[in-house]
Design a protein around this motif. Structure first.
Motif, short mmCIF file in Angstrom:
data_model
loop_
_atom_site.label_atom_id
_atom_site.label_comp_id
_atom_site.label_asym_id
_atom_site.label_seq_id
_atom_site.Cartn_x
_atom_site.Cartn_y
_atom_site.Cartn_z
N PHE A 809 -28.44 21.07 -61.97
CA PHE A 809 -27.66 20.87 -63.19
C PHE A 809 -26.57 19.81 -63.02
O PHE A 809 -25.60 19.80 -63.78
N ILE A 810 -26.74 18.94 -62.03
CA ILE A 810 -25.95 17.71 -61.97
C ILE A 810 -26.87 16.58 -62.42
O ILE A 810 -27.87 16.27 -61.78
N LYS A 829 -30.77 10.54 -57.70
CA LYS A 829 -31.67 11.42 -56.97
C LYS A 829 -32.83 10.58 -56.46
O LYS A 829 -33.76 10.24 -57.20
N LYS A 830 -32.76 10.21 -55.19
CA LYS A 830 -33.77 9.35 -54.59
C LYS A 830 -35.08 10.11 -54.39
O LYS A 830 -35.06 11.26 -53.92
N ILE A 831 -36.18 9.48 -54.74
CA ILE A 831 -37.49 10.14 -54.65
C ILE A 831 -38.34 9.54 -53.54
O ILE A 831 -38.96 10.25 -52.75
N ARG A 845 -31.99 11.95 -49.09
CA ARG A 845 -33.21 12.48 -49.69
C ARG A 845 -32.93 13.31 -50.94
O ARG A 845 -33.80 13.55 -51.73
N ASP A 846 -31.71 13.81 -51.06
CA ASP A 846 -31.38 14.64 -52.22
C ASP A 846 -30.30 13.94 -53.05
O ASP A 846 -30.24 12.71 -53.06
N LEU A 847 -29.46 14.70 -53.69
CA LEU A 847 -28.45 14.13 -54.57
C LEU A 847 -27.48 13.25 -53.79
O LEU A 847 -26.96 13.64 -52.75
N ALA A 848 -27.26 12.05 -54.31
CA ALA A 848 -26.35 11.11 -53.66
C ALA A 848 -25.55 10.36 -54.72
O ALA A 848 -25.80 10.48 -55.93
N LEU A 849 -24.57 9.63 -54.25
CA LEU A 849 -23.74 8.80 -55.12
C LEU A 849 -23.82 7.37 -54.62
O LEU A 849 -23.64 7.11 -53.42
N HIS A 861 -24.05 10.85 -49.42
CA HIS A 861 -24.49 12.17 -49.87
C HIS A 861 -23.39 12.83 -50.70
O HIS A 861 -22.20 12.74 -50.37
N TRP A 862 -23.78 13.53 -51.75
CA TRP A 862 -22.81 14.32 -52.51
C TRP A 862 -22.21 15.40 -51.61
O TRP A 862 -21.02 15.71 -51.69
N SER A 863 -23.01 15.97 -50.74
CA SER A 863 -22.51 17.02 -49.85
C SER A 863 -21.48 16.49 -48.85
O SER A 863 -20.70 17.26 -48.30
#
Length: 868
Positions: A809-810, A829-831, A845-849, A861-863
């Motif tokens: 939900f981001i 979101k890199k695929i 690989r997942d959510l990034a900025l 990485h967002w994390s």
């Protein structure tokens, strides 16, 4: 100002009559027996009254010391000097009790020998809260706090802050006689601390405290502080006057905390003394108070050998005698001594569960706190509901069921152990008559042992004790007498009123369900009902009482004068309607200006695949508004949301926030888009949670009517995990189906990069072959009882956790500002291509900025950067 001296010496007699100096002829160290005589005295003797030579005539004289006074003078000024007649001077006691002087030194802690004299080296003095230490080292520009003269000779000083006393001033008596004032002669002169000069000097006093390197200045006025949010370094509470502060470091200490003893003996730890440590000594690790179990934030008292710790409030609870012993008492119903303590709101009385704002006691062995008034209960009583035996007071009771009120309670009980009969002390002596403003007639006590009844106020069964209103012919629990007549709940926009029974028309066959527990409401017993025409909202009285705080219940005096809450007729987020059209007789906004976006938004019905709402982050499935200048989209329902609203689960109103990334306090997903935040900033929820009503129909493999139950105990049908006690679950009426709020948010259809087709949420697996119960994303075993996502085209099955992920939900494309990067960042979101994170150097690989500014290749990485 009168400067007191250790003694008043005799002054050589003067022949000049100066009546105001006659007091000098009295020796403060003796009592004079004065005889009436008529002899002529020597010229060197003088009258104690007029300071003239006694040449002849009647006079009073002292044979021991030569004191003499004219009879005429004694008559003229005898009342001033408090003269009294003595029958037999030979039997007269030589010393007045006021001349057996009690020193201002309370206790001598340490003595030293100087020559042949023994001198008190450390003392406890009546004028000061700290110990005073003897010194001969003369201090420049320091003054005695007793006589206010410069320090030039031996003195006593305080090591905590600048307090000095001359040795002579420290040894002054507490009470003495002083002439010529008659009142002083008769009742004695009591030593007092100066009020003006000393206060002025104390305000300038400097305190040297072990917890701070700079001297601290005393401040008696909290309004002098510039920072009104400063906390005391001792107790970690907001600073109030009087206090000490360091202007250089913005360091503050309450006067009570600054003057706390460096070592104490505490009844909670009788084996060893406790030493005071500043925060710097214990912040290297988390420390909990051994008494209240709370985290210690300020100074701490500890026993290093036992790892025993107390915070400031708990350490200073006990009262002590002047000798330093605990003030203790014994109670026949408790095995340990009870220690007198200061009032505190940190603990509850185990007897009545009230806060300890009055005189109280504590058993530190049992960690039990009790009001003094609760200890005054009789140890044995006779009760009409159990005439067979006497009931004995039990102070050490665990939770027990009271045989009178039927409720499970803690606290003090009267018990008959052989019969298993228990009465809570609050129920032992019920009042015979109760008058309450919520009912027009008084209620009378009705004691009927072992006679159950149905309460007409709440509908629940009672036993033994009830109250009746003979005028209305109703029988109720004691606690139900005070039920309010009219209340308002966050579940309903109108006030609801209490009724002992509901009148329903003969042809009305409806079954009324409580809107809290959704069980049937018995109309012949008490409930709360909305009397507005066409409204059938009704709730059990017991449900209201049990959920009073959860649903923000408030009492309303007059429901007829109650105005509708403006938040139920809210102001829309639509700033301006630019264009309107008519569709099937309804006027619809075709173009508008919205509070969430800088450009105008246009209405459209052309639904496209993979299009998501920027408000709720869900797929667009109906009419929506879009921006012609950028890719901003809002579905029609989100665009028409109010700026302020109430929620059924919280009493405070919520305001809409249209930007930012946050974690929803209800579903616990990290989200972008719109949210609602409570006015007290405690609760924040995403739009998906905000749209969920208290009761609604949910379509799974079949329709279920669900409602919220904060006490539900069971498993979620989607994830098969136990209920989360802090948040509750949505359940159906027959308890066969329940969902966590987080699982309630699962979209019915979604997409994932592992499959090019749409995935459908599936509620049961028809395939019984165990080898097919695996997730096609993580390739681990899948519980066939759990819900999962399925691709019918490819026949793939996947955990819903793997499909949804942590950041479902981001929304990709949302903007974010990071203080460590100069440009705005965009969520991606890199695929297929996975550039490396600039912070951890791992593939994104997942959510990034990423930064889309020309020439900037920043990606993270967002994390790696999200706030905790």
């Amino acid at each position: 100002m009168l400067k007191l001296k250790p003694s008043i010496d005799l002054v050589p007699v003067r022949k000049v009559c100066r009546e105001k100096e006659t007091w000098r002829s009295f020796n403060a160290g003796s009592v004079m027996n004065i005889h009436l005589c008529s002899t002529k005295t020597s010229a060197v003797q003088a009258s104690g009254g007029c300071v003239e030579e006694v040449l002849g005539g009647p006079s009073y004289s002292c044979g021991e010391c030569g004191f003499i006074i004219h009879v005429k003078c004694s008559i003229n000024i005898g009342s001033v000097y408090g003269m009294v007649e003595v029958e037999n001077p030979d039997e007269f006691e030589e010393f007045d009790q006021l001349y057996e002087l009690m020193s201002c030194i309370i206790r001598v802690i340490k003595e030293i020998k100087v020559g042949d004299d023994v001198i008190a080296a450390e003392i406890v003095h009546v004028s000061h809260e700290h110990n005073l230490i003897f010194s001969d080292e003369i201090q420049d520009n320091e003054y005695c706090n007793g006589c206010l003269l410069p320090i030039l000779f031996s003195f006593y000083y305080c090591s905590h802050y600048d307090f000095f006393l001359y040795k002579e001033c420290a040894e002054l008596p507490r009470v003495r006689r002083l002439l010529p004032r008659r009142c002083w002669l008769e009742v004695g002169l009591q030593i007092l601390e100066p009020s003006i000069d000393l206060d002025q000097k104390r305000n300038m006093a400097k305190l040297h405290h072990m917890s701070h390197k700079h001297p601290l200045l005393f401040n008696d006025d909290s309004s002098d502080r510039n920072d009104h949010n400063s906390d005391c370094a001792g107790c970690a509470k907001e600073v109030s006057s009087p206090s000490y502060s360091c202007g250089e470091c913005r360091f503050f200490l309450h006067k009570r905390c600054a003057e706390a003893p460096s070592e104490i003996h505490h009844p909670a730890h009788r084996d060893h003394s406790l030493l005071l440590l500043p925060p710097s000594e214990h912040r290297k690790r988390e420390v909990d108070c051994s008494l209240c179990k709370q985290k210690v934030k300020g100074h701490i008292y500890c026993c290093s050998s036992c790892e025993f710790h107390l915070d400031f409030d708990c350490a200073l609870l006990p009262h002590y005698t002047s000798a330093g012993d605990f003030i203790e008492t014994r109670h026949a119903a408790h095995q340990h001594p009870l220690v007198s303590i200061s009032p505190t709101r940190s603990f509850e009385c185990v007897g009545c569960f009230g806060r300890l704002v009055d005189s109280s006691y504590a058993c530190f062995d049992c960690r039990m706190f009790v009001h003094e008034k609760c200890l005054e209960l009789s140890t044995k009583i006779d009760h009409s509901c159990h005439r067979k035996h006497q009931l004995e007071l039990d102070l050490d009771a665990d939770s027990s069921a009271c045989n009178l009120c039927q409720s499970i309670r803690k606290g003090f009980f009267y018990r008959c152990v052989p019969c298993g009969f228990n009465i809570h002390t609050g129920c032992a002596r019920p009042p015979p008559i109760i008058e309450d403003t919520h009912h027009e007639h008084p209620f009378s006590l009705l004691l009927k042992p072992n006679d159950p009844f149905n309460c007409d106020a709440c509908g629940n069964q009672g036993n033994h004790v009830s109250y009746i209103c003979s005028e209305c012919n109703i029988q109720v629990h004691k606690d139900c007498i005070s039920l309010p007549r009219h209340i308002r709940l966050s579940l309903h926009p109108h006030p609801i009123s209490h009724h002992f029974f509901l009148r329903i028309d003969h042809d009305d066959s409806r079954t009324l369900d409580c809107r809290i527990c959704y069980k049937k409401v018995n109309t012949e017993h008490g409930s709360f009902y909305c009397s507005r025409p066409g409204c059938d909202f009704v709730v059990h009285a017991k449900c209201v009482c049990d959920k009073w705080t959860l649903y923000g219940a408030v009492e309303v005096e007059n429901p007829n004068e109650f105005e509708s809450d403006p938040l139920y007729e809210p102001m829309s987020c639509i700033v301006r309607k630019i264009k309107e059209i008519e569709v099937d007789g309804n006027v619809i906004v075709a173009e508008m200006e919205h509070v969430s976006h800088e450009h105008d938004l246009i209405l459209s019905d052309e639904i496209k695949d993979d299009t998501y709402c920027n408000g709720c982050i869900l797929p667009i499935q109906s009419s929506f508004y879009y921006c012609a200048r950028c890719d901003f989209i809002l579905d029609k329902a989100c665009a028409e949301l109010p700026k302020m609203r109430r929620s059924w689960h919280y009493a405070k109103p919520f305001r809409i926030i249209t930007d930012g990334v946050f974690r929803c306090d209800h579903c616990h997903y990290e989200c972008s888009g719109f949210s609602y935040k409570s006015d007290d900033d405690i609760d924040r929820m995403c739009l998906r949670c905000a749209k969920i009503p208290h009761g609604f129909e949910y379509q799974a493999d079949k329709p279920y009517f669900l409602f919220y139950d904060d006490k539900y105990e069971g498993k979620c049908n989607a994830c098969c995990e136990d209920s989360r006690q802090d948040k509750g679950m949505f359940q159906c009426k027959d308890n066969t189906f329940a969902l966590h709020r987080r699982c309630l948010m699962l979209p019915r259809t979604t997409r994932h990069k592992c499959d090019r087709h749409s995935l459908t949420l599936t509620y049961q697996d028809p395939d019984n072959y165990p080898l097919r119960h695996y997730c096609d994303i993580c390739e681990t075993e899948r519980d066939p009882q759990q819900w999962f996502y399925h691709c019918e085209t490819c026949d793939k099955a996947m955990h819903f956790e793997c499909v949804i992920g942590e950041h479902k939900f981001i929304m990709a494309g949302s903007k974010y500002t990071d203080k460590n990067h100069p440009h705005p960042l965009t969520f991606v979101k890199k695929i297929y291509l996975y550039p490396r994170c600039v912070l951890c150097d791992k593939p994104c690989r997942d959510l990034a900025l990423e930064c889309r500014d020309n020439g900037c290749k920043y990606i993270v990485h967002w994390s790696c950067i999200k706030p905790l």
